[in-house]
Design an enzyme around this catalytic site. Structure first.
Site, PDB file in Angstrom:
ATOM      1  N   ALA A  27       0.820  -1.178  -0.078  1.00  0.00           N
ATOM      2  CA  ALA A  27      -0.133  -0.146   0.026  1.00  0.00           C
ATOM      3  C   ALA A  27       0.835   1.191   0.004  1.00  0.00           C
ATOM      4  O   ALA A  27       1.970   1.024   0.378  1.00  0.00           O
ATOM      5  CB  ALA A  27      -0.884  -0.144   1.059  1.00  0.00           C
ATOM      6  N   GLY A  46       1.850  -5.892   1.574  1.00  0.00           N
ATOM      7  CA  GLY A  46       0.786  -5.640   0.293  1.00  0.00           C
ATOM      8  C   GLY A  46       1.684  -6.187  -0.906  1.00  0.00           C
ATOM      9  O   GLY A  46       0.889  -6.557  -1.910  1.00  0.00           O
ATOM     10  N   GLU A  84       0.719  -9.769  -0.529  1.00  0.00           N
ATOM     11  CA  GLU A  84      -0.683  -9.953  -0.952  1.00  0.00           C
ATOM     12  C   GLU A  84      -0.955  -9.751  -2.319  1.00  0.00           C
ATOM     13  O   GLU A  84      -1.762 -10.561  -2.810  1.00  0.00           O
ATOM     14  CB  GLU A  84      -1.258  -8.928   0.026  1.00  0.00           C
ATOM     15  CG  GLU A  84      -1.253  -9.413   1.426  1.00  0.00           C
ATOM     16  CD  GLU A  84      -1.886  -8.401   2.344  1.00  0.00           C
ATOM     17  OE1 GLU A  84      -1.612  -7.278   2.506  1.00  0.00           O
ATOM     18  OE2 GLU A  84      -2.799  -8.710   3.094  1.00  0.00           O
ATOM     19  N   GLU A 109       3.544  -6.907   8.875  1.00  0.00           N
ATOM     20  CA  GLU A 109       2.808  -5.790   9.298  1.00  0.00           C
ATOM     21  C   GLU A 109       2.657  -5.796  10.713  1.00  0.00           C
ATOM     22  O   GLU A 109       2.707  -4.843  11.319  1.00  0.00           O
ATOM     23  CB  GLU A 109       1.093  -6.118   8.746  1.00  0.00           C
ATOM     24  CG  GLU A 109       1.087  -5.659   7.364  1.00  0.00           C
ATOM     25  CD  GLU A 109       1.354  -6.631   6.366  1.00  0.00           C
ATOM     26  OE1 GLU A 109       2.178  -7.629   6.591  1.00  0.00           O
ATOM     27  OE2 GLU A 109       0.984  -6.543   5.266  1.00  0.00           O
TER      28      GLU A 109
END
Ligand code: NAI
Length: 710
Positions: free
Chosen positions: A68, A109, A112, A132
């Site tokens: 992100a 991310g 992901e 995270e």
């Protein structure tokens, strides 16, 4: 082959039957709204193109994708669709197989995104993980739901609650990636080759969301209980690891869509938490500490190739190991052969213990030992670029060493003292070159502790500070610039903290009460266990030396005296504030009796002291002293004080450091409590002027820092 222009954040081209979508958003290919929309549009383009049979997603520059975009946090851009977590589902829904080309750090991310793809090819050197939790948050774009389905429940749970990344080889072993290619390979071409193989063997899209979990609910439940029990010890007081656990555990009972929706809620709660703000603060505080006002980032540094350390005692040996561990050769200097032999012997024993635990190979140990050359006599420091003095803590001895160094060291050599309590300026003053002198206050054990207080003397030259700060990073330390005062930043704050611990036991608490509260706050050890570990004889010696110079109002508890005369020096003698069974501390009735007797002697009616009071008196005394240090200009910024406490004293990272913690409590609340203590116990509790000023202005230490650097 079709293409788009190079300046765009997402590029598209076609290589035969394979469409290549390239993220081109330097520096880390973060998923900004343009990138998300670009990928979504190009996916449609590829899916609609009859000639395209498979898709590769790849990144320019140093990695596939950095996750992100932090610049979008707390902005409406973040909500622009597709949102990050929706993008992964769009990719997964493609009816043409999608292959992720992974290189460089592919974390959070970034991973992901790759898990949204149907297959993954990684290049050696890639780092893969969901870290995270280290920022106090939870993977929020499907990571907690997809990783367990892909690699198995237990392994995924471990990776997600610890945040530990794996390298490409390990990722292959775990099944996170389907193929690893050589570090010299073209990762995009390798992914295209892999896509062609899939097309040839007819494997279609392989959607992780459709996979089952490898354990049944009962076995999964046992694993969850086991991990929870472990976290209750290692992550006491924290929330993020437990949130990660909860989200991963949902895969046992919920279909993907439900677990995915719940993951968003859990993740949002974590993002909004004080814990996450604290961890993010800690991260930026560490970076900030390296920036020194008046010293540009590209300031010329003095060359440091030859390093000499004077004194092969506890600290000199540990400091030598720090350099040797980082690949830097050092000369270790002693006054006589016997002391040198003892010193080198201790270093060797230290390394051997690590080797015996399987954490250091025999070759590596030999290589490190070979970097340490022991020599008798200070003449050996003559050609050094940096000399670190770590002799006895006596002004006369240190000044004699510095006079001698001044006579023999080469021009421009940096002369550092590791003193923990003496005046660096008084040491510098015996030389003709005080600009070259500074303090380097390492923490014990110096080969382990990551803090280095870089003590700037009245005349220390800026390039000397800059050079030593740079060096601290090279040897794996976090340097923090501090000014000259008794105890510098860390130990100066420690003194009132320990004083409160002593007062608390005189008034009614016992060591185990104080330690429990402080450990529940998040320190690994409370003040009494720390003292026992460090050795009470050490603090006793310091106390005795200082007894004559201490101001009359700085009463110190004689309990330490009374414990030490019994030969109870702490863990190493099997007894101190506690009795030791192996390494575990057991409350000792003899100590309780000693403490009660002390209260009687002072005419104190012992009372029950609440946990809140114990916590506030210990932690607020740190905060108040920290504020005084800032007021006196002895630390550059409040966040530097935090870094000192995070790296040197085990302050819980997830609370950000004492000054950030004060901000989170609210400075007016801290001041009100201090005012109450002041009324009850007098002047030592007078809130620092800066603290009151900020509280009255409704401000914070963070804002104060920002205003200074603006
Ligand atoms: P130590 O007593 O273990 O070692 C001092 C060593 O210096 C001895 O081996 C001694 O033979 C040697 N020495 C004395 N005079 C010398 C000279 N003229 N030339 C060469 N070698 C000489 O002391 P330790 O604990 O290593 O402390 C060293 C310094 O580090 C002190 O200034 C101390 O305050 C400071 N320090 C100590 C910490 C600790 O936890 N022990 C923590 C941080 C700083």
């Amino acid at each position: 082959m079709a293409g788009t222009s190079a300046g765009e954040p997402v590029l598209y081209r076609q290589d035969g039957r394979v469409a290549i979508i390239t993220i081109n958003n330097p520096p880390v290919n973060a998923l900004s709204k343009q990138v998300r929309m670009g990928i979504a549009d190009l996916l449609v383009l590829a899916c609609d193109d009859r000639l395209v049979r498979a898709i590769v997603i790849h990144g320019t520059g140093r990695n596939l994708c950095g996750g992100a975009d932090i610049r979008e946090f707390n902005t409406p851009d973040r909500q622009i669709r597709p949102m990050t977590r929706e993008l992964m589902n769009l990719i997964e829904a493609s009816d043409k197989p999608v292959v992720a080309a992974i290189h460089g750090p592919t974390l959070g991310g970034g991973l992901e995104l790759a898990l949204g793809c149907h297959y993954r090819v990684a290049k050696e050197g890639a780092q893969i993980g969901l870290p995270e939790v280290n920022r106090g948050v939870v993977p929020g774009a499907g990571g907690t739901q997809r990783l367990p389905r892909l690699i198995g429940f237990r392994r995924a749970l471990d990776m997600i609650v610890t945040g530990e990344p794996v390298d490409a080889a390990r990722a292959l072993e775990y099944g996170i990636v389907d193929r690893v290619v050589h570090a010299d390979a073209d990762i995009c071409a390798a992914a295209v080759g892999f896509a062609l193989e899939i097309l040839d063997d007819g494997s279609g899209p392989r959607r992780i969301s459709g996979m089952g979990i490898d354990v049944d609910a009962a076995t999964g439940g046992e694993i969850v209980a086991e991990v929870r029990a472990r976290l209750e010890k290692s992550a006491r007081g924290m929330q993020a690891p437990f949130r990660c656990l909860e989200s991963v555990a949902n895969t046992l009972t919920m279909p993907f869509a439900d677990g995915w929706a719940r993951e968003a809620e859990i993740s949002q709660a974590a993002v909004a938490s004080v814990e996450s703000r604290s961890l993010v603060h800690a991260f930026f505080a560490e970076r900030q500490a390296a920036k020194i006002p008046g010293i540009p980032a590209d300031a010329p540094l003095r060359p440091v190739e030859r390093v000499a350390i004077v004194g092969a005692g506890t600290m000199g040996g540990g400091i030598a190991m720090s350099f040797a561990n980082a690949g830097q050769a050092v000369t270790l200097i002693e006054t006589d052969a016997a002391a040198l032999e003892r010193g080198i012997g201790r270093i060797e024993a230290n390394y051997a213990a690590t080797r015996n635990r399987g954490r250091l190979s025999a070759e590596e140990m030999d290589a490190r030992m070979a970097r340490i050359t022991g020599v008798v006599g200070l003449d050996a420091a003559a050609d050094a670029d940096l000399v670190i003095e770590a002799v006895f803590e006596e002004m006369d001895v240190k000044q004699a060493v510095f006079r001698e160094l001044d006579r023999l060291a080469r021009d421009g050599a940096i002369l550092a003292t590791n003193t923990s309590t003496l005046d660096v300026d008084a040491i510098a003053a015996v030389t003709e070159r005080p600009g070259d002198v500074l303090g380097t206050h390492f923490f014990s054990p110096a080969n382990v502790m990551t803090l280095l207080e870089v003590v700037r003397g009245r005349e220390t030259a800026l390039d000397v500070i800059a050079t030593v700060m740079d060096l601290s990073r090279r040897i794996g330390k976090t340097g923090v610039v501090v000014g000259v005062c008794d105890g510098f930043v860390g130990n100066r704050m420690l003194a009132p903290y320990f004083r409160q611990a002593d007062f608390l036991v005189e008034e009614g608490a016992f060591p185990e009460d104080v330690d429990r509260v402080i450990e529940e706050f998040g320190f690994r050890m409370g003040p009494f266990r720390v003292s026992d570990l460090a050795g009470l004889d050490i603090s006793w010696a310091i106390e005795k030396r200082r007894a004559g110079t201490r101001p009359a109002d700085e009463r110190f508890s004689p309990l330490l005296d009374r414990i030490c005369v019994q030969g109870r020096y702490g863990q190493k003698t099997g007894a101190g504030w506690y009795r030791y069974e192996g390494r575990s501390a057991v409350p000792d009735p003899e100590i309780a009796a000693l403490i009660r007797a002390r209260s009687d002697e002072m005419g104190i009616a012992r009372r029950n002291i609440s946990d809140d009071e114990i916590r506030a008196r210990c932690i607020y005394s740190l905060i108040n002293e920290g504020a005084r240090i800032l007021e006196e200009g002895l630390a550059i910024r409040a966040s530097d004080v935090d870094v000192v406490w995070l790296h040197g004293y085990g302050f819980p990272r997830w609370r950000g450091g004492p000054m950030f913690y004060a901000d989170m409590v609210g400075l007016s609340e801290v001041v009100a409590t201090l005012d109450g203590f002041h009324d009850a116990w007098g002047d030592k509790w007078e809130p620092a002027g800066l603290l009151r000023e900020l509280a009255e202005a409704g401000s914070t230490f963070k804002k104060w820092d920002a205003a200074k650097t603006a």
